[in-house]
Design a protein around this motif. Structure first.
Motif, PDB file in Angstrom:
ATOM      1  N   SER A 117       0.855  -1.192   0.000  1.00 57.01           N
ATOM      2  CA  SER A 117       0.000   0.000   0.000  1.00 57.01           C
ATOM      3  C   SER A 117       0.889   1.240   0.000  1.00 57.01           C
ATOM      4  N   GLY A 118       0.381   2.292  -0.612  1.00 55.48           N
ATOM      5  CA  GLY A 118       1.094   3.555  -0.634  1.00 55.48           C
ATOM      6  C   GLY A 118       1.866   3.834  -1.899  1.00 55.48           C
ATOM      7  N   VAL A 119       1.982   2.833  -2.770  1.00 51.30           N
ATOM      8  CA  VAL A 119       2.631   3.036  -4.066  1.00 51.30           C
ATOM      9  C   VAL A 119       1.982   2.081  -5.049  1.00 51.30           C
ATOM     10  N   THR A 120       1.691   2.588  -6.238  1.00 50.65           N
ATOM     11  CA  THR A 120       1.019   1.752  -7.220  1.00 50.65           C
ATOM     12  C   THR A 120       1.721   1.729  -8.570  1.00 50.65           C
ATOM     13  N   GLY A 121       2.762   2.490  -8.755  1.00 51.17           N
ATOM     14  CA  GLY A 121       3.459   2.484 -10.029  1.00 51.17           C
ATOM     15  C   GLY A 121       4.741   3.272  -9.959  1.00 51.17           C
ATOM     16  N   GLY A 122       5.371   3.408 -11.110  1.00 50.14           N
ATOM     17  CA  GLY A 122       6.634   4.123 -11.170  1.00 50.14           C
ATOM     18  C   GLY A 122       7.789   3.162 -11.351  1.00 50.14           C
ATOM     19  N   HIS A 123       8.981   3.673 -11.160  1.00 50.76           N
ATOM     20  CA  HIS A 123      10.196   2.872 -11.336  1.00 50.76           C
ATOM     21  C   HIS A 123      10.459   2.107 -10.045  1.00 50.76           C
ATOM     22  N   VAL A 124       9.682   1.035  -9.878  1.00 51.07           N
ATOM     23  CA  VAL A 124       9.660   0.286  -8.629  1.00 51.07           C
ATOM     24  C   VAL A 124      10.148  -1.138  -8.859  1.00 51.07           C
TER      25      VAL A 124
ATOM     26  N   LYS B 149      22.720 -16.194   9.911  1.00 49.38           N
ATOM     27  CA  LYS B 149      23.238 -15.803   8.596  1.00 49.38           C
ATOM     28  C   LYS B 149      22.763 -14.411   8.234  1.00 49.38           C
ATOM     29  N   GLU B 150      23.420 -13.838   7.252  1.00 46.31           N
ATOM     30  CA  GLU B 150      23.020 -12.520   6.772  1.00 46.31           C
ATOM     31  C   GLU B 150      21.773 -12.639   5.889  1.00 46.31           C
ATOM     32  N   ARG B 151      21.053 -11.550   5.819  1.00 44.90           N
ATOM     33  CA  ARG B 151      19.886 -11.510   4.955  1.00 44.90           C
ATOM     34  C   ARG B 151      20.362 -11.501   3.501  1.00 44.90           C
ATOM     35  N   GLU B 152      19.792 -12.377   2.686  1.00 40.47           N
ATOM     36  CA  GLU B 152      20.231 -12.491   1.305  1.00 40.47           C
ATOM     37  C   GLU B 152      19.069 -12.290   0.332  1.00 40.47           C
ATOM     38  N   PHE B 153      19.432 -11.779  -0.822  1.00 38.71           N
ATOM     39  CA  PHE B 153      18.467 -11.608  -1.903  1.00 38.71           C
ATOM     40  C   PHE B 153      18.043 -12.976  -2.421  1.00 38.71           C
ATOM     41  N   VAL B 154      16.745 -13.116  -2.700  1.00 43.53           N
ATOM     42  CA  VAL B 154      16.217 -14.351  -3.270  1.00 43.53           C
ATOM     43  C   VAL B 154      15.673 -14.107  -4.676  1.00 43.53           C
ATOM     44  N   ALA B 155      14.798 -13.117  -4.800  1.00 45.92           N
ATOM     45  CA  ALA B 155      14.162 -12.858  -6.090  1.00 45.92           C
ATOM     46  C   ALA B 155      13.687 -11.417  -6.140  1.00 45.92           C
ATOM     47  N   GLY B 156      13.579 -10.907  -7.359  1.00 45.92           N
ATOM     48  CA  GLY B 156      13.080  -9.548  -7.539  1.00 45.92           C
ATOM     49  C   GLY B 156      12.296  -9.431  -8.821  1.00 45.92           C
ATOM     50  N   ILE B 157      11.420  -8.452  -8.880  1.00 44.31           N
ATOM     51  CA  ILE B 157      10.646  -8.198 -10.092  1.00 44.31           C
ATOM     52  C   ILE B 157      10.526  -6.701 -10.299  1.00 44.31           C
ATOM     53  N   ARG B 158      10.819  -6.301 -11.527  1.00 43.30           N
ATOM     54  CA  ARG B 158      10.737  -4.901 -11.888  1.00 43.30           C
ATOM     55  C   ARG B 158       9.337  -4.617 -12.385  1.00 43.30           C
ATOM     56  N   TRP B 159       8.662  -3.668 -11.776  1.00 49.04           N
ATOM     57  CA  TRP B 159       7.253  -3.420 -12.093  1.00 49.04           C
ATOM     58  C   TRP B 159       7.061  -2.963 -13.537  1.00 49.04           C
ATOM     59  N   SER B 160       7.985  -2.214 -14.076  1.00 52.95           N
ATOM     60  CA  SER B 160       7.779  -1.588 -15.384  1.00 52.95           C
ATOM     61  C   SER B 160       7.670  -2.616 -16.508  1.00 52.95           C
ATOM     62  N   ASP B 161       8.434  -3.697 -16.419  1.00 54.39           N
ATOM     63  CA  ASP B 161       8.429  -4.676 -17.497  1.00 54.39           C
ATOM     64  C   ASP B 161       8.363  -6.119 -17.001  1.00 54.39           C
TER      65      ASP B 161
ATOM     66  N   GLY C  39      13.812   3.174  -8.196  1.00 49.61           N
ATOM     67  CA  GLY C  39      14.875   3.576  -9.095  1.00 49.61           C
ATOM     68  C   GLY C  39      16.053   2.634  -9.172  1.00 49.61           C
ATOM     69  N   LEU C  40      15.837   1.344  -8.858  1.00 52.50           N
ATOM     70  CA  LEU C  40      16.946   0.396  -8.885  1.00 52.50           C
ATOM     71  C   LEU C  40      17.293  -0.003 -10.308  1.00 52.50           C
ATOM     72  N   ILE C  41      18.567  -0.098 -10.588  1.00 50.50           N
ATOM     73  CA  ILE C  41      19.019  -0.555 -11.898  1.00 50.50           C
ATOM     74  C   ILE C  41      20.139  -1.560 -11.717  1.00 50.50           C
ATOM     75  N   GLY C  42      20.280  -2.437 -12.692  1.00 52.14           N
ATOM     76  CA  GLY C  42      21.384  -3.374 -12.704  1.00 52.14           C
ATOM     77  C   GLY C  42      21.499  -4.200 -11.444  1.00 52.14           C
ATOM     78  N   SER C  43      22.709  -4.328 -10.958  1.00 49.48           N
ATOM     79  CA  SER C  43      22.992  -5.195  -9.822  1.00 49.48           C
ATOM     80  C   SER C  43      22.420  -4.669  -8.511  1.00 49.48           C
ATOM     81  N   SER C  44      21.974  -3.445  -8.494  1.00 46.57           N
ATOM     82  CA  SER C  44      21.406  -2.894  -7.260  1.00 46.57           C
ATOM     83  C   SER C  44      20.132  -3.625  -6.852  1.00 46.57           C
ATOM     84  N   VAL C  45      19.528  -4.332  -7.801  1.00 46.72           N
ATOM     85  CA  VAL C  45      18.315  -5.098  -7.487  1.00 46.72           C
ATOM     86  C   VAL C  45      18.618  -6.141  -6.412  1.00 46.72           C
ATOM     87  N   ARG C  46      19.843  -6.632  -6.359  1.00 40.85           N
ATOM     88  CA  ARG C  46      20.235  -7.685  -5.426  1.00 40.85           C
ATOM     89  C   ARG C  46      20.818  -7.156  -4.122  1.00 40.85           C
ATOM     90  N   ASP C  47      20.887  -5.850  -3.989  1.00 44.98           N
ATOM     91  CA  ASP C  47      21.535  -5.207  -2.847  1.00 44.98           C
ATOM     92  C   ASP C  47      20.485  -4.796  -1.824  1.00 44.98           C
TER      93      ASP C  47
END
Length: 125
Positions: free
Chosen positions: A24-31, A42-54, A100-108
């Motif tokens: 809630s609170g956001v419905t679009g944009g570069h998300v 263990k440290e928190r690790e990235f598992v999966a991500g999805i870019r809303w735009s495409d 506004g995440l791009i490239g490898s920042s998706v996993r950070d």
């Protein structure tokens, strides 16, 4: 912005679970929506991500072919379908949202501004 994760539980190895993250609170944009997990000690690790735009998806190697991330735009909810679960997948799972995440920042994990509470996944062997 608020994120509410749900769907965790106890399953036997080889079975499936679907996690949900209601947003809630956001419905679009570069998300970008991400799922992270943190096992005990263990440290928190990235598992999966999805870019809303495409709807481009990102995964760590250990879950490729078993996990699927998706988004229901009408419900503003992101899902993580987890199949063929094994004990190494057991962890608290967190959904997150980054702008506004791009490239490898998706996993950070440091690049995500908003986080939901964890939902615990336990896998018995």
């Amino acid at each position: 912005v608020q994120l509410q994760a749900s769907g965790g539980g106890l399953v036997q190895a080889g079975n499936s679970l679907r996690l949900s993250c209601a947003i809630s609170g956001v419905t679009g944009g570069h998300v970008t929506s991400g799922w992270f997990r943190q096992a005990s000690g263990k440290e928190r690790e990235f598992v999966a991500g999805i870019r809303w735009s495409d709807s481009k998806q990102f995964y760590i190697d250990s879950v490729k072919g078993r996990f699927g991330i998706s988004r229901d735009e009408a419900k503003n909810t992101v899902y993580l379908q987890m199949n063929s679960l094994n004990p190494e997948d057991a962890a608290s799972y967190y959904c997150a949202l980054g702008l506004g995440l791009i490239g490898s920042s998706v996993r950070d994990r440091g690049r995500y501004e908003y986080w939901g509470q964890g939902t615990l996944v336990t896998v018995s062997s």
